[in-house]
Write an enzyme that holds these catalytic residues in place. Structure first.
Site, PDB file in Angstrom:
ATOM      1  N   HIS A   1       0.843  -1.190   0.000  1.00 34.38           N
ATOM      2  CA  HIS A   1       0.000   0.000   0.000  1.00 34.38           C
ATOM      3  C   HIS A   1       0.884   1.248   0.000  1.00 34.38           C
ATOM      4  CE1 HIS A   1      -2.396   3.088   2.325  1.00 34.38           C
ATOM      5  NE2 HIS A   1      -3.001   2.986   1.162  1.00 34.38           N
TER       6      HIS A   1
ATOM      7  N   ASN B   1       3.512   9.266 -20.112  1.00 35.16           N
ATOM      8  CA  ASN B   1       4.033   8.656 -18.892  1.00 35.16           C
ATOM      9  C   ASN B   1       3.038   8.865 -17.760  1.00 35.16           C
ATOM     10  OD1 ASN B   1       6.703   8.321 -20.213  1.00 35.16           O
ATOM     11  ND2 ASN B   1       6.756  10.551 -20.037  1.00 35.16           N
TER      12      ASN B   1
ATOM     13  N   ASP C   1       6.704   5.832 -21.766  1.00 39.98           N
ATOM     14  CA  ASP C   1       6.813   5.668 -23.215  1.00 39.98           C
ATOM     15  C   ASP C   1       8.195   5.157 -23.622  1.00 39.98           C
ATOM     16  OD1 ASP C   1       8.628   7.940 -23.485  1.00 39.98           O
ATOM     17  OD2 ASP C   1       6.901   9.281 -23.477  1.00 39.98           O
TER      18      ASP C   1
END
Length: 157
Positions: free
Chosen positions: A22, A132, A30
């Site tokens: 968590h 991204n 990219d």
């Protein structure tokens, strides 16, 4: 191959997603991104575009709802609010999986610094620039939220 899982979720990627805790973050970037330089753990998905990979990851990864911001995207240069078509596609994909979460733009070094601190980085072959995104892992709640300790099977979701 496994039932119900997107085939883009490779064994290495599934193991990484499962190992994350968590609050851990994973970047999907990219083909032009300096992945080798920035990654603590690099997973290559050559030959695949970003949006299908993002969709596959979001099909199994819970997004953190303990914090106000848990999904981040890169920007076009320093233009925080400029949206290229790929950014719109990322936002749409995230909205299908996490309709109540916003995709927050991070400019330049703020984005790079967060990627460098991320648990892992998935490098795609996405040809579009500035494609991204960072996802912060959340938790999966037990089905019986009101049950007393010991009454909930921790392995039933």
């Amino acid at each position: 191959m496994l039932k119900g899982l997107d085939p883009l979720l490779s064994p290495e990627l599934l193991a990484t997603l499962r190992a994350m805790g968590h609050g851990d973050e994973i970047a999907i970037v990219d083909g032009n991104y300096p992945g080798v330089e920035h990654a603590r753990r690099l997973i290559r998905l050559d030959g695949h575009h970003l949006i299908p990979v993002l969709n596959a990851v979001l099909s199994v990864l819970p997004i953190d709802d303990f914090v106000p911001e848990a999904i981040f995207r890169s920007t076009v240069k320093a233009e925080r609010d400029k949206l290229d078509p790929v950014h719109e596609e990322m936002i749409d994909c995230c909205a299908r999986h996490e309709p109540h979460r916003q995709v927050v733009p991070l400019v330049g070094q703020d984005f790079y610094g967060r990627v460098r601190a991320a648990h892992a980085l998935i490098q795609t072959s996405e040809p579009r620039l500035c494609a991204n995104i960072i996802l912060r892992k959340g938790v999966i709640y037990p089905k019986e939220a009101g049950a007393q300790p010991g009454e909930v099977d921790p392995f039933v979701y």
